[in-house]
Motif scaffolding. Structure first.
Motif, mmCIF file in Angstrom:
data_model
loop_
_atom_site.group_PDB
_atom_site.id
_atom_site.type_symbol
_atom_site.label_atom_id
_atom_site.label_comp_id
_atom_site.label_asym_id
_atom_site.label_seq_id
_atom_site.Cartn_x
_atom_site.Cartn_y
_atom_site.Cartn_z
ATOM 1 N N PHE A 118 0.815 -1.217 0.000
ATOM 2 C CA PHE A 118 0.000 0.000 0.000
ATOM 3 C C PHE A 118 0.850 1.268 0.000
ATOM 4 N N PHE A 119 2.019 1.246 0.625
ATOM 5 C CA PHE A 119 2.923 2.387 0.537
ATOM 6 C C PHE A 119 3.354 2.609 -0.910
ATOM 7 N N ILE A 120 3.774 1.518 -1.569
ATOM 8 C CA ILE A 120 4.190 1.621 -2.971
ATOM 9 C C ILE A 120 3.024 2.079 -3.840
ATOM 10 N N LEU A 121 1.847 1.481 -3.645
ATOM 11 C CA LEU A 121 0.669 1.830 -4.446
ATOM 12 C C LEU A 121 0.277 3.292 -4.268
ATOM 13 N N ILE A 122 0.191 3.752 -3.029
ATOM 14 C CA ILE A 122 -0.253 5.127 -2.773
ATOM 15 C C ILE A 122 0.745 6.142 -3.329
ATOM 16 N N THR A 123 2.040 5.908 -3.100
ATOM 17 C CA THR A 123 3.035 6.848 -3.651
ATOM 18 C C THR A 123 3.022 6.800 -5.181
ATOM 19 N N HIS A 124 2.813 5.619 -5.733
ATOM 20 C CA HIS A 124 2.721 5.483 -7.193
ATOM 21 C C HIS A 124 1.546 6.292 -7.745
ATOM 22 N N VAL A 171 3.895 -2.836 -8.456
ATOM 23 C CA VAL A 171 2.473 -3.045 -8.158
ATOM 24 C C VAL A 171 1.977 -4.293 -8.893
ATOM 25 N N TYR A 172 2.376 -4.444 -10.150
ATOM 26 C CA TYR A 172 1.982 -5.642 -10.908
ATOM 27 C C TYR A 172 2.509 -6.904 -10.233
ATOM 28 N N ILE A 173 3.764 -6.890 -9.808
ATOM 29 C CA ILE A 173 4.362 -8.075 -9.168
ATOM 30 C C ILE A 173 3.614 -8.415 -7.876
ATOM 31 N N PHE A 174 3.294 -7.406 -7.085
ATOM 32 C CA PHE A 174 2.522 -7.644 -5.855
ATOM 33 C C PHE A 174 1.141 -8.224 -6.169
ATOM 34 N N MET A 175 0.510 -7.725 -7.233
ATOM 35 C CA MET A 175 -0.868 -8.131 -7.554
ATOM 36 C C MET A 175 -0.957 -9.397 -8.383
ATOM 37 N N TRP A 176 0.133 -9.842 -8.953
ATOM 38 C CA TRP A 176 0.136 -10.969 -9.886
ATOM 39 C C TRP A 176 -0.633 -12.190 -9.378
ATOM 40 N N PRO A 177 -0.486 -12.614 -8.116
ATOM 41 C CA PRO A 177 -1.234 -13.799 -7.674
ATOM 42 C C PRO A 177 -2.741 -13.620 -7.627
ATOM 43 N N TYR A 178 -3.221 -12.393 -7.691
ATOM 44 C CA TYR A 178 -4.648 -12.130 -7.493
ATOM 45 C C TYR A 178 -5.406 -11.867 -8.803
#
Length: 179
Positions: A118-124, A171-178
């Protein structure tokens, strides 16, 4: 000394400002559409992978463009940065289409990864909105030959644009499993 706007500035500056306001607003509206219209019949994970490829390619081009500038290969720098801008524009159009086409996918991670994500996503997200006018003004000043102004704003644009491109891949790497 008061600076007067050139003829091209009188057109370009309002257009850049308008785009800088409209793009984030349009993306925000599309995030909350009550109904999706899968225009191309794509699966949920198709767009995110394409976006990660575009973001990764943009990051590589940005670093390459910086390298060319540092060795004073200005024509290669210009051409590389124009390609990076083109990929970012393709990303933006594709991202808008993906928001129209697919429901948002929630992050399912737990533990320490959750706050990191969420830190990465929000700053992104925040820096993605900020980068629009920076990139447009930087490109405009470079292409109109206003190199001192170009260099002054590029000092801010480059690291923010690079961060947005790299975190887009993360963000893509974090979300990839979902997906």
């Amino acid at each position: 000394m008061k600076r007067t706007l050139t003829k091209t500035d009188k057109v370009a500056v309002p257009v850049i400002i308008a785009l800088s306001v409209l793009v984030p607003i349009i993306v925000l509206i599309l995030m909350y559409l009550p109904e999706r219209y899968n225009i191309f019949g794509t699966q949920t994970g198709t767009f995110p992978f394409f976006h990660a490829v575009l973001n990764g390619s943009t990051a590589i081009l940005l670093m390459l463009g910086y390298f060319f500038m540092s060795i004073r290969e200005y024509k290669l720098h210009r051409n590389t940065m124009i390609i990076a801008f083109g990929l970012s524009a393709i990303f933006l159009v594709s991202y808008v289409i993906s928001k129209i086409s697919n429901d948002p996918v929630p992050y399912g991670g737990e533990g320490i990864l959750r706050p990191v994500y969420f830190f990465i996503l929000i700053t992104h997200i925040v820096l993605s909105a900020i980068i629009v006018p920076l990139v447009l003004f930087t490109m405009y000043r470079g292409l109109t030959g206003e190199y001192k102004k170009h260099a002054k704003i590029a000092r801010w644009t480059f690291p923010i644009w690079l961060y947005v491109a790299i975190t887009g891949v993360l963000v893509y790497i974090f979300m990839w499993p979902y997906y």
